[in-house]
Design a protein around this motif. Sequence first.
Motif, PDB file in Angstrom:
ATOM      1  N   ILE A 122       0.845  -1.203   0.000  1.00 25.32           N
ATOM      2  CA  ILE A 122       0.000   0.000   0.000  1.00 25.32           C
ATOM      3  C   ILE A 122       0.879   1.252   0.000  1.00 25.32           C
ATOM      4  O   ILE A 122       0.605   2.221  -0.716  1.00 25.32           O
ATOM      5  N   ARG A 123       1.942   1.231   0.778  1.00 23.74           N
ATOM      6  CA  ARG A 123       2.862   2.381   0.791  1.00 23.74           C
ATOM      7  C   ARG A 123       3.512   2.572  -0.579  1.00 23.74           C
ATOM      8  O   ARG A 123       3.670   3.706  -1.049  1.00 23.74           O
ATOM      9  N   GLU A 124       3.900   1.479  -1.215  1.00 24.01           N
ATOM     10  CA  GLU A 124       4.527   1.562  -2.540  1.00 24.01           C
ATOM     11  C   GLU A 124       3.592   2.181  -3.576  1.00 24.01           C
ATOM     12  O   GLU A 124       4.051   2.801  -4.541  1.00 24.01           O
ATOM     13  N   ASN A 125       2.281   2.036  -3.358  1.00 21.88           N
ATOM     14  CA  ASN A 125       1.289   2.578  -4.288  1.00 21.88           C
ATOM     15  C   ASN A 125       0.733   3.919  -3.825  1.00 21.88           C
ATOM     16  O   ASN A 125      -0.413   4.261  -4.127  1.00 21.88           O
ATOM     17  N   LYS A 126       1.539   4.671  -3.096  1.00 22.33           N
ATOM     18  CA  LYS A 126       1.156   6.001  -2.615  1.00 22.33           C
ATOM     19  C   LYS A 126      -0.138   5.968  -1.812  1.00 22.33           C
ATOM     20  O   LYS A 126      -0.986   6.828  -1.936  1.00 22.33           O
ATOM     21  N   TYR A 127      -0.281   4.926  -1.017  1.00 18.71           N
ATOM     22  CA  TYR A 127      -1.413   4.755  -0.104  1.00 18.71           C
ATOM     23  C   TYR A 127      -2.748   4.667  -0.852  1.00 18.71           C
ATOM     24  O   TYR A 127      -3.795   4.987  -0.297  1.00 18.71           O
ATOM     25  N   ASP A 128      -2.708   4.220  -2.084  1.00 19.78           N
ATOM     26  CA  ASP A 128      -3.939   4.015  -2.865  1.00 19.78           C
ATOM     27  C   ASP A 128      -4.732   2.887  -2.206  1.00 19.78           C
ATOM     28  O   ASP A 128      -4.210   1.796  -1.971  1.00 19.78           O
ATOM     29  N   LEU A 129      -6.003   3.152  -1.901  1.00 15.36           N
ATOM     30  CA  LEU A 129      -6.851   2.169  -1.218  1.00 15.36           C
ATOM     31  C   LEU A 129      -7.981   1.648  -2.104  1.00 15.36           C
ATOM     32  O   LEU A 129      -8.889   0.982  -1.615  1.00 15.36           O
ATOM     33  N   SER A 130      -7.929   1.939  -3.390  1.00 11.36           N
ATOM     34  CA  SER A 130      -8.968   1.434  -4.287  1.00 11.36           C
ATOM     35  C   SER A 130      -8.740  -0.051  -4.514  1.00 11.36           C
ATOM     36  O   SER A 130      -7.616  -0.500  -4.758  1.00 11.36           O
ATOM     37  N   ILE A 131      -9.800  -0.828  -4.452  1.00  7.76           N
ATOM     38  CA  ILE A 131      -9.673  -2.290  -4.531  1.00  7.76           C
ATOM     39  C   ILE A 131      -9.138  -2.748  -5.875  1.00  7.76           C
ATOM     40  O   ILE A 131      -8.430  -3.751  -5.975  1.00  7.76           O
ATOM     41  N   ASN A 132      -9.443  -1.992  -6.928  1.00  7.05           N
ATOM     42  CA  ASN A 132      -8.981  -2.387  -8.260  1.00  7.05           C
ATOM     43  C   ASN A 132      -7.465  -2.311  -8.403  1.00  7.05           C
ATOM     44  O   ASN A 132      -6.890  -2.918  -9.306  1.00  7.05           O
ATOM     45  N   ARG A 133      -6.823  -1.589  -7.528  1.00  7.44           N
ATOM     46  CA  ARG A 133      -5.359  -1.490  -7.547  1.00  7.44           C
ATOM     47  C   ARG A 133      -4.732  -2.833  -7.165  1.00  7.44           C
ATOM     48  O   ARG A 133      -3.623  -3.166  -7.610  1.00  7.44           O
ATOM     49  N   TYR A 134      -5.442  -3.601  -6.339  1.00  6.41           N
ATOM     50  CA  TYR A 134      -4.862  -4.829  -5.785  1.00  6.41           C
ATOM     51  C   TYR A 134      -5.569  -6.118  -6.218  1.00  6.41           C
ATOM     52  O   TYR A 134      -4.987  -7.188  -6.136  1.00  6.41           O
TER      53      TYR A 134
END
Length: 488
Positions: A437-449
């Motif tokens: 999550i930190r590596e993705n600039k704290y992006d919390l959208s489910i589609n990111r993961y």
Amino acid sequence: MLTGAIRSQVDRVWESFWSGGIANPLTVIEQITYLLFAKRLDDLHTAKEKKANLLGGKIEGPIFKKGQDHLRWSRFKDFEAERMFTVFRDEVFPLIKSLHSSNDSAFTRAMKDAVFIVSKPSLLQAVVDLIDKIPMDDRDTKGDLYEYMLGKIASAGQNGQFRTPRHIIRMMVEMMEPTPKDIIADPSCGTCGFLVEAGEYLRRHPKHKKLFHNKKQHEHFQTEMFHGDDFDSTMLRIGAMNMMLHGIESPNLTGEDSLSEDDAGVRDCYTLILANPPFKGSLNYDETAKDLLQTCKTKKTELLFIALFLAQLKAGGRCAAIVPDGVLFGSSNAHQAIRAELVDGHKLDAVIDMPSGVFKPYAGVSTAILIFTKTNSGGTDHVWFYNMAADGYSLDDKREKIEADDIPDVLASWKKRDPSKPSDRKAKSFFVPVEEIRENKYDLSINRYKEIEYEEVEYDPPLVILDQLESLEKEIAGDLKKLRKMLK
């Protein structure tokens, strides 16, 4: 439980309000609320009378003084329409408002700027007759009546307010599992749906049965457990009555703007926050509490409310809040800062992605539920994500009941979640480690993961497709020749 006959009566009275020129659903509920409160005052006075008669003494704290018997519900309900209207407008309603000086309940505080706008004696009589036929001594029936009326709010209010669906509220409360020791708050309480459901959870849960037999715990339940803020006085009146009809006598409801400097004294107070704060809107920096701006320098209310929840919670306190999807992936400094604060400064427990039709017909905005714990020292190791595709209702404006419903699975998966077990990102729920999550600039959208499994589709070789196209062209050319011959 409301019968079909009672529902039909409510519908008829509702239509009468509309034909009488009162079209705003909140105003309709507000006017009915005054009558429900008038009936409740008579019930309270009757209980005081019975106690005095039993003990052979005087009535303690009588609500109706000598010469005011005609102001009691049990008396004026039988008056003819014109007299009933005059008595209620000129005497009963002013009496309700005057209770503010001697009774510090949430409802009487909210009544100070109330206005009675029913203008037809026939309409008042119809509503009084309806309420009188309902067995209001039954707490469940009173609560169901009010919930049914609240369900008629079919348009968004001012400042982005709209009613949170009851089944979504119940899901969030079930996930948070309130206890008799909790101090529960909703800083944007509206009709107090979250607070009411938290109270109902404690009533129906078998392990909390002792709460209502323990004097200290019961007093806490009635006076200190529930807190709410809303700067809309109409919503406060409706919310206070909603809670009283569900058996919560003295909730702590205030008419403050939770985000303002005026309310900045409410900090480190609550152990549980349940909320659906306004999504739209912005504040001037001068009006906003300074400590919130230190956490998140922004004018956006949806971000400031998250900062507020963290400020109002005690250490170890928990929160479940509905947020628009933009909070999860917004790229501004303020968006990233508030997400970093949740992940690194405290413990982000879960992100539940909800389908975009959950709030229809009010709004089509996509939303999610954030669940976090205030620690002041971090603690996020893994974040639990759930991809909720259905909530038991169609995702169009009709919102009709359907079979597809992920809520039971949300609750079951939440209870048995275990970050130590392998996590399948193709499933509805899975864990994501905090480092990712930190590596993705704290992006919390489910589609990111979430991993999407694509079905492999086999196509014919290009030359075969070209041959098929050529054959189709020949067929079309032949058909065109035939048409030309037919037209000659």
